[in-house]
Design a protein around this motif. Structure first.
Motif, PDB file in Angstrom:
ATOM      1  N   GLY A 273       0.748  -1.345   0.010  1.00  0.00           N
ATOM      2  CA  GLY A 273      -0.062   0.003  -0.104  1.00  0.00           C
ATOM      3  C   GLY A 273       0.854   1.259   0.299  1.00  0.00           C
ATOM      4  O   GLY A 273       1.765   1.113   0.556  1.00  0.00           O
TER       5      GLY A 273
ATOM      6  N   HIS B 249      -0.294   4.230   1.496  1.00  0.00           N
ATOM      7  CA  HIS B 249      -0.405   4.727   2.727  1.00  0.00           C
ATOM      8  C   HIS B 249      -0.906   3.932   3.406  1.00  0.00           C
ATOM      9  O   HIS B 249      -1.587   2.899   3.322  1.00  0.00           O
ATOM     10  N   PRO B 250      -1.038   3.875   5.009  1.00  0.00           N
ATOM     11  CA  PRO B 250      -1.734   3.314   5.710  1.00  0.00           C
ATOM     12  C   PRO B 250      -3.070   3.201   5.582  1.00  0.00           C
ATOM     13  O   PRO B 250      -3.487   4.141   5.321  1.00  0.00           O
TER      14      PRO B 250
ATOM     15  N   ASP C 269      -4.764   2.046   2.876  1.00  0.00           N
ATOM     16  CA  ASP C 269      -4.889   1.455   1.695  1.00  0.00           C
ATOM     17  C   ASP C 269      -5.173  -0.022   1.526  1.00  0.00           C
ATOM     18  O   ASP C 269      -6.108  -0.552   0.742  1.00  0.00           O
TER      19      ASP C 269
ATOM     20  N   SER D 210       3.319  -7.307   4.702  1.00  0.00           N
ATOM     21  CA  SER D 210       2.927  -6.042   3.975  1.00  0.00           C
ATOM     22  C   SER D 210       3.985  -4.962   3.902  1.00  0.00           C
ATOM     23  O   SER D 210       5.026  -5.116   4.791  1.00  0.00           O
TER      24      SER D 210
ATOM     25  N   VAL E 115       4.286  -0.709   3.547  1.00  0.00           N
ATOM     26  CA  VAL E 115       3.434   0.452   3.391  1.00  0.00           C
ATOM     27  C   VAL E 115       4.362   1.702   3.116  1.00  0.00           C
ATOM     28  O   VAL E 115       5.315   1.746   4.017  1.00  0.00           O
TER      29      VAL E 115
ATOM     30  N   GLY F  94       3.591   7.473   5.685  1.00  0.00           N
ATOM     31  CA  GLY F  94       2.888   7.531   7.026  1.00  0.00           C
ATOM     32  C   GLY F  94       3.580   8.118   8.123  1.00  0.00           C
ATOM     33  O   GLY F  94       4.982   7.558   8.179  1.00  0.00           O
TER      34      GLY F  94
ATOM     35  N   GLN G  26       1.641   4.959  11.240  1.00  0.00           N
ATOM     36  CA  GLN G  26       2.435   3.911  11.000  1.00  0.00           C
ATOM     37  C   GLN G  26       1.987   2.723  12.147  1.00  0.00           C
ATOM     38  O   GLN G  26       1.882   1.537  12.030  1.00  0.00           O
TER      39      GLN G  26
ATOM     40  N   ALA H 225      -1.263   1.225  11.253  1.00  0.00           N
ATOM     41  CA  ALA H 225      -0.958   0.525  10.228  1.00  0.00           C
ATOM     42  C   ALA H 225      -0.443  -0.875  10.806  1.00  0.00           C
ATOM     43  O   ALA H 225      -0.761  -2.049  10.459  1.00  0.00           O
TER      44      ALA H 225
ATOM     45  N   PRO I 180       3.996  -4.640   9.522  1.00  0.00           N
ATOM     46  CA  PRO I 180       4.309  -4.280   8.198  1.00  0.00           C
ATOM     47  C   PRO I 180       5.831  -3.776   8.075  1.00  0.00           C
ATOM     48  O   PRO I 180       6.192  -3.085   9.213  1.00  0.00           O
TER      49      PRO I 180
ATOM     50  N   PHE J 243       8.000  -0.524   6.312  1.00  0.00           N
ATOM     51  CA  PHE J 243       7.568   0.973   6.098  1.00  0.00           C
ATOM     52  C   PHE J 243       8.994   1.597   5.286  1.00  0.00           C
ATOM     53  O   PHE J 243      10.007   1.243   5.412  1.00  0.00           O
TER      54      PHE J 243
ATOM     55  N   ASP K 100       3.889  11.206   1.899  1.00  0.00           N
ATOM     56  CA  ASP K 100       2.599  11.060   1.326  1.00  0.00           C
ATOM     57  C   ASP K 100       2.404  11.971   0.375  1.00  0.00           C
ATOM     58  O   ASP K 100       2.888  13.249   0.222  1.00  0.00           O
TER      59      ASP K 100
END
Length: 212
Positions: A17, A19-20, A22, A44, A46, A49, A54, A57, A70, A72, A77
């Motif tokens: 994703g 963004h967190p 998505d 995942s 991301v 964020g 975060q 997320a 996740p 990052f 953004d």
């Protein structure tokens, strides 16, 4: 309409994703459905964020069945196209960390949001073997497309998805579009297209059918 079934056994799923939220908005019901299978591993990535987002997320990943927190990208953004090389590097690093997934979930390459569109276009240059499913994210732009892959959701799973979205992302509750009706309406529409009550929809640009 053709019905396909994922064989039983181990399954590795990579969810990506910009963004967190998505991933959870676009394919949260699918993740819940896959996570209910035995031997499913979900990781995942991301790309953006704030620290607050975060943290949300991380909570969401756990709630929606991810088997690890996740990763990052730490990028800004709404600025991902200007950080093309960093996005590409982050995708490759994630691929190396979680090799050989069976399914990759990512935004659509024709999404109206520039961050989503960049990710959607890059994932197929990074992952060439797995089934890549591009999820949809409803928004102000009104850019819903014509999906060609669907995952039916039970009523309980659809309602659970919305419940967990509310729980995981309190920072988004003030948005004028953030409510049960917004999320369930799209699931209901896609369900009508699949002769079910609820469904999530995806676009697959290329798929290979193995005949045994």
């Amino acid at each position: 309409m053709t019905f396909l079934t994922i064989p039983s056994g181990p399954l590795r799923v990579a969810a990506i994703g910009a963004h967190p939220d998505d991933i959870e908005i676009g394919c949260g019901g699918t993740l819940l459905t896959l996570a209910a299978r035995p031997e499913t591993e979900v990781r995942s990535l991301v790309l953006t964020g704030t620290p607050e987002r975060q943290a949300e997320a991380r909570d969401a990943a756990e709630l929606f069945g991810a088997t690890a927190p996740p990763r990052f990208g730490g990028l800004a953004d709404a600025r991902l196209p200007s950080a093309w090389a960093a996005v590409k590097d982050a995708l490759h690093a994630f691929r190396d960390e979680f090799p050989q997934p069976d399914i990759v979930l990512a935004p659509r390459p024709d999404d109206a949001h520039q961050d989503h569109a960049l990710l959607g276009s890059l994932v197929t240059t990074v992952w060439r073997g797995p089934l890549v499913l591009h999820y949809e994210i409803p928004k102000w732009d009104g850019d819903l497309g014509r999906p060609n892959m669907y995952v039916p959701l039970s009523v309980d799973t659809a309602q659970r998805k919305v419940e967990l979205l509310h729980r995981a992302f309190p920072s988004q509750h003030s948005r004028d579009w953030w409510d049960d009706e917004f999320f369930l309406s799209l699931l209901r529409l896609r369900g009508a297209e699949t002769l079910t009550r609820y469904a999530e929809a995806f676009t697959a640009s290329k798929a290979v059918l193995h005949v045994w």
